[in-house]
Design a protein around this motif. Structure first.
Motif, PDB file in Angstrom:
ATOM      1  N   ASN A 148       8.182  -5.091  10.390  1.00 33.26           N
ATOM      2  CA  ASN A 148       8.451  -4.843   8.981  1.00 33.26           C
ATOM      3  C   ASN A 148       8.221  -3.375   8.667  1.00 33.26           C
ATOM      4  OD1 ASN A 148       8.926  -5.139   6.272  1.00 33.26           O
ATOM      5  ND2 ASN A 148       6.826  -5.770   5.803  1.00 33.26           N
ATOM      6  N   ASP A 151       8.419  -0.143   2.750  1.00 34.58           N
ATOM      7  CA  ASP A 151       7.431   0.758   2.159  1.00 34.58           C
ATOM      8  C   ASP A 151       6.576   0.004   1.131  1.00 34.58           C
ATOM      9  OD1 ASP A 151       6.235   3.202   1.842  1.00 34.58           O
ATOM     10  OD2 ASP A 151       7.511   3.757   0.154  1.00 34.58           O
ATOM     11  N   GLY A 152       5.260   0.237   1.191  1.00 33.91           N
ATOM     12  CA  GLY A 152       4.381  -0.360   0.188  1.00 33.91           C
ATOM     13  C   GLY A 152       3.704  -1.643   0.633  1.00 33.91           C
ATOM     14  N   GLU A 153       4.184  -2.265   1.729  1.00 27.78           N
ATOM     15  CA  GLU A 153       3.529  -3.477   2.223  1.00 27.78           C
ATOM     16  C   GLU A 153       2.607  -3.118   3.392  1.00 27.78           C
ATOM     17  OE1 GLU A 153       6.452  -6.490   3.048  1.00 27.78           O
ATOM     18  OE2 GLU A 153       7.507  -6.067   1.178  1.00 27.78           O
ATOM     19  N   ASP A 154       1.666  -4.014   3.707  1.00 29.76           N
ATOM     20  CA  ASP A 154       0.828  -3.795   4.886  1.00 29.76           C
ATOM     21  C   ASP A 154       1.681  -4.098   6.113  1.00 29.76           C
ATOM     22  OD1 ASP A 154      -0.934  -4.316   7.159  1.00 29.76           O
ATOM     23  OD2 ASP A 154      -2.552  -4.096   5.702  1.00 29.76           O
ATOM     24  N   LEU A 155       2.127  -3.052   6.794  1.00 28.19           N
ATOM     25  CA  LEU A 155       3.138  -3.207   7.843  1.00 28.19           C
ATOM     26  C   LEU A 155       2.627  -4.011   9.030  1.00 28.19           C
ATOM     27  CD1 LEU A 155       4.764   0.347   7.807  1.00 28.19           C
ATOM     28  CD2 LEU A 155       5.347  -1.692   6.484  1.00 28.19           C
ATOM     29  N   THR A 158       2.237  -7.919   7.943  1.00 27.11           N
ATOM     30  CA  THR A 158       3.515  -8.567   7.668  1.00 27.11           C
ATOM     31  C   THR A 158       4.477  -8.506   8.856  1.00 27.11           C
ATOM     32  OG1 THR A 158       4.344  -6.517   6.710  1.00 27.11           O
ATOM     33  CG2 THR A 158       3.388  -8.122   5.179  1.00 27.11           C
ATOM     34  N   THR A 169      -5.812  -5.000   9.553  1.00 27.67           N
ATOM     35  CA  THR A 169      -4.940  -4.402   8.544  1.00 27.67           C
ATOM     36  C   THR A 169      -4.401  -3.055   9.023  1.00 27.67           C
ATOM     37  OG1 THR A 169      -6.690  -3.147   7.454  1.00 27.67           O
ATOM     38  CG2 THR A 169      -6.364  -5.425   6.720  1.00 27.67           C
ATOM     39  N   GLN A 170      -3.353  -2.619   8.332  1.00 26.87           N
ATOM     40  CA  GLN A 170      -2.746  -1.323   8.646  1.00 26.87           C
ATOM     41  C   GLN A 170      -3.764  -0.195   8.487  1.00 26.87           C
ATOM     42  OE1 GLN A 170       0.804  -0.560   6.400  1.00 26.87           O
ATOM     43  NE2 GLN A 170       1.007   1.539   7.151  1.00 26.87           N
TER      44      GLN A 170
END
Ligand code: ZN
Length: 644
Positions: A148, A151-155, A158, A169-170
């Motif tokens: 994924n 932009d803006g999500e925890d890559l 997700t 987490t990222q």
């Protein structure tokens, strides 16, 4: 073994995929020693398959296992629609090395029901162990994407790829690697995190689980190591032995500074005919771009085709001196680049079944800057694509008449290769900036202008008698095939890759649109679009005039580049390279759709047979091209599986 005309390039077609076969052209001309070297390197390339499957998603291997068990044991109706859908799903998963689409990375949704899957599982021994996989296969909301990039999500949270243990987490991963980089050598930075999975320890802190012979993926790596060791006795020179020894050292220790030493030796090894890639290489599968997926392939130099690029670079100065650009913009001393054209002997890991046709490595920036890189184009894969395109109806649909069609069928492939050679070996390297001009002066238009410059250089010289003299083109008229197909592509057919309502964005596509539309606007006596029975076609009125057009535009594009004329670059690109004619776009999309062509292609590998005499000594190695895709996948799952 002789390559006869009956070689079958195209195999089966399903979903959005088509499988091709590539011919290992010239393998029979190699010495037994070379063949044996290739054989062991090929085995090493095949042993990494399960590493990649596991890297792509942690459920991929058990799901493959389950699906293959159903294939073997299913007792229901094998003619039913749902079973047929099951087969398509299995083949798509095989093709993508997992449950996510190889290109879009979206999860592949099966065409069968959950009920069918539950019923089919009952025929599988110990099927209870697979229960937890059902939602992973069926539910579209579970692990919907492998990589994924939104932009803006925890890559990391997700993305379904398996480079970071669940729950990391990222932010945690980024902090972990920022710390590593802070402690390392900034002059020669290693590829931080490249060969490990990031995991959480009992105390909650993070650590790397390194991929090495006594670490993660150890069993697969030991098999790879075994075949690399066997290959050493058949190497062509001392440098190749050094390369393999450094790689072995890296596989045993996982030490990334050793990896850099290995890539440097690999870049320096240029005299052997056989070369290979084996290891953790490209980082597209990690949303943070750190962790490298496993890939392997083996190739040997195509002497004839490489002779072609050498001929061009030896004559680089002649081409520079005779080009139609202003003398002030020419290089007084010019060296061409000699790209190696190779024959692929095996594809493995992330290069299989879907493969690149050109490869430039290594990826470490400081190694590239200090020691250079190696570039190859894989000729026999390109050839397989060309052959597969014959008779698929594309040219018949878009080319204006039988005479032009015959011209293209005869010369388009050769001239397209030659145009690529001119573009790569001479085009990009030609010309110079005026003193004091900023190389980035053209900003966002720079790459389109640069590609246009290289393409125009190639187009201009494709029609030059010099190429006949150098024996590079079959006859003086052959260039017309490339002129026609190039302009047809720029004006019409490349639009099939653009969504309705969108504009041209990618630099190579913009450059082709620019050249074609500029020529159409300025040289109406050379080309025009005409209508026949409701369809649009390109008509070429004068090929010699076309060459003049390319000369004129090349001179202008070189001036823009040499002077750093941003305003002129912007005007040229925005006027001719970006906009899409809505009506022609819709027409082209409709005509293309009716041809029902597969957008993605991949390859079935040859199967190498080792022949022995009565004493067990190898007497020959022979490639066979008789396996179906399903047979090959089942064989690989049987012969190259590990318990890692
Ligand atoms: Zn280029």
């Amino acid at each position: 073994m002789k390559t006869d005309r009956k070689f079958q390039y195209t195999e089966e077609r399903f979903a959005d995929l088509q499988l091709l076969r590539y011919n290992v052209e010239g393998f029979e001309t190699l010495s037994l020693r070379q063949k044996t070297y290739i054989y062991h390197l090929s085995e090493a390339a095949l042993w990494g398959r399960d590493i990649l499957w596991h890297q792509n998603c942690r459920y991929n291997l058990p799901i493959r296992h389950l699906l293959e068990e159903i294939l073997q044991n299913y007792k229901g109706d094998r003619q039913s629609e749902e079973y047929q859908q099951f087969i398509v799903y299995l083949k798509r998963v095989w093709f993508s090395n997992g449950i996510h689409h190889h290109y879009s990375t979206e999860k592949i949704l099966p065409g069968f029901s959950e009920q069918f899957l539950r019923e089919a599982m009952k025929d599988v021994p110990d099927h209870e162990q697979y229960e937890a996989l059902i939602p992973v296969i069926i539910d579209p909301t579970v692990m919907p994407k492998r990589v994924n990039q939104a932009d803006g999500e925890d890559l990391i949270l997700t993305s379904a790829c398996n480079y970071y243990e669940e729950g990391i987490t990222q932010q945690e991963a980024e902090d972990f690697y920022a710390r590593q980089k802070g402690e390392g050598n900034p002059e020669e930075p290693i590829m931080y995190g490249m060969n490990s999975q990031l995991v959480r320890q009992e105390d909650g802190s993070l650590a790397e689980r390194v991929w090495k012979s006594d670490g993660m993926y150890g069993e697969a790596i030991c098999h790879i190591v075994e075949h690399l060791e066997a290959a050493i006795s058949y190497a062509e020179n001392e440098k190749q032995i050094e390369v393999i020894r450094l790689l072995l050292d890296f596989y045993h220790t996982g030490d990334l500074a050793t990896f850099d030493r290995y890539t440097i030796a690999w870049v320096q090894e240029t005299t052997g005919r056989i070369d290979f890639i084996n290891g953790f290489t490209e980082v597209y599968g990690d949303p943070l771009g750190l962790k490298a997926s496993w890939e392997g392939y083996v190739n040997f130099t195509d002497l004839k085709a490489t002779g072609r690029t050498e001929k061009l670079s030896q004559n680089a100065q002649w081409f520079e001196d005779h080009s139609p650009v202003d003398a002030r913009f020419k290089k007084p001393s010019c060296q061409g680049v000699s790209a190696r054209v190779v024959v692929a002997a095996i594809l493995g890991g992330d290069l299989y079944p879907s493969s690149a046709i050109g490869i430039n490595l290594p990826n470490s920036n400081w190694v590239r800057a200090t020691h250079g890189s190696k570039s190859v184009t894989i000729g026999n894969l390109t050839h397989a694509y060309d052959e597969a395109a014959k008779g698929n109806g594309f040219r018949q649909e878009f080319v204006i008449d039988a005479q032009t069609l015959a011209l293209l069928d005869q010369h388009a492939d050769v001239c397209d290769d030659l145009h690529t050679d001119l573009h790569e070996c001479l085009g990009h390297g030609s010309g110079r900036l005026l003193p004091g001009v900023d190389p980035d002066a053209l900003k966002a238009y720079g790459s389109t202008i640069e590609e246009a410059r290289a393409d125009l250089f190639g187009l201009y010289y494709l029609a030059d008698p010099k190429l006949v003299e150098l024996d590079l083109t079959p006859k003086a008229e052959a260039y017309k095939a490339q002129y026609y197909s190039y302009l047809m592509n720029g004006l019409m057919t490349q639009l099939v890759r653009i969504e309705p309502g969108c504009q041209v964005e990618e630099a190579h596509m913009r450059n082709r649109a620019l050249i074609a539309h500029w020529t159409q606007a300025h040289y109406p006596e050379a080309i025009r679009l005409i209508q026949r029975e409701g369809k649009t076609y390109l008509e070429v009125l004068s090929y010699p005039t076309l060459r003049n057009a390319f000369a004129t535009l090349l001179a202008e594009v070189q001036r823009i580049k040499s002077e750093g004329d941003y305003e002129a670059a912007k005007a040229l690109v925005e006027t001719y390279g970006v906009k899409v004619d809505v009506q022609i776009h819709a027409e082209v999309l409709a005509r293309y759709k009716r041809l029902n062509l597969a957008p993605y292609k991949g390859f079935i590998n040859p199967r190498y047979e080792v022949l022995h005499n009565a004493d067990g000594v190898i007497t020959d190695i022979v490639p066979h091209y008789d396996e179906s895709f399903t047979e090959q996948m089942l064989r690989y799952s049987r012969d190259y599986s590990t318990n890692d």
